[in-house]
Scaffold this motif. Sequence first.
Motif, PDB file in Angstrom:
ATOM      1  N   LEU A 142       0.860  -1.180   0.000  1.00  0.00           N
ATOM      2  CA  LEU A 142       0.000   0.000   0.000  1.00  0.00           C
ATOM      3  C   LEU A 142       0.895   1.229   0.000  1.00  0.00           C
ATOM      4  CD1 LEU A 142      -2.980   0.962   0.136  1.00  0.00           C
ATOM      5  CD2 LEU A 142      -2.624   1.225   2.596  1.00  0.00           C
ATOM      6  N   VAL A 195       0.691   5.280   0.183  1.00  0.00           N
ATOM      7  CA  VAL A 195      -0.190   6.385   0.536  1.00  0.00           C
ATOM      8  C   VAL A 195       0.546   7.687   0.215  1.00  0.00           C
ATOM      9  CG1 VAL A 195      -1.543   7.482   2.360  1.00  0.00           C
ATOM     10  CG2 VAL A 195      -1.219   4.989   2.369  1.00  0.00           C
ATOM     11  N   GLU A 234      -5.462  12.857  -0.119  1.00  0.00           N
ATOM     12  CA  GLU A 234      -4.659  11.641   0.048  1.00  0.00           C
ATOM     13  C   GLU A 234      -5.072  10.626  -1.004  1.00  0.00           C
ATOM     14  OE1 GLU A 234      -4.019   9.801   4.112  1.00  0.00           O
ATOM     15  OE2 GLU A 234      -5.462   8.399   3.237  1.00  0.00           O
ATOM     16  N   ARG A 236      -4.598   6.488  -1.891  1.00  0.00           N
ATOM     17  CA  ARG A 236      -4.172   5.185  -1.388  1.00  0.00           C
ATOM     18  C   ARG A 236      -4.124   4.240  -2.580  1.00  0.00           C
ATOM     19  NH1 ARG A 236      -4.515   5.010   4.001  1.00  0.00           N
ATOM     20  NH2 ARG A 236      -4.957   2.809   4.195  1.00  0.00           N
ATOM     21  N   ARG A 262      -2.860   0.433  -4.065  1.00  0.00           N
ATOM     22  CA  ARG A 262      -2.461  -0.923  -3.691  1.00  0.00           C
ATOM     23  C   ARG A 262      -1.931  -1.633  -4.937  1.00  0.00           C
ATOM     24  NH1 ARG A 262      -5.490  -4.726   0.590  1.00  0.00           N
ATOM     25  NH2 ARG A 262      -4.223  -6.591   0.309  1.00  0.00           N
TER      26      ARG A 262
END
Length: 141
Positions: free
Chosen positions: A84, A86, A93, A95, A97
Amino acid sequence: MRSTVQGHVVMHLVVSSELSFRLVVDLEYDADDPYAVRFTFHLPGDAPVSWVFARELLLDGISRPTGEGDVHIHPVGGELADVLIVLHSPEGEARLRAAAPPLIAFLARTDRLVPMGQELTGDEIDAQLADILSQGGARGV
């Protein structure tokens, strides 16, 4: 001799635990900037967005939580399963993956070009310092 390493990886922009979007991300490493990796995110309907951060940060984040400031990386889903990433900006923000194996493969290719920990040798540092000092002297600084 080739001085860059390029690759692509599919990441998921995580909006919530139920919603994520697939993104193709270009990865780039340039031996002229040996400490950094560049991630360029191709967002639907928007211009590509690039983030540059430390190669070592990416390497460390694959196996343990790492990062401070704008970039945080940590493993999720078991040993070397997913990562992950960030990213913090004034706008918010993001995020992201990704599967760890393609990132590991990319880092291995960068390591073959410029081994981790050998980004600059003592001779190269001396040469850069001499170049800086000679330019300063030429300008009367």
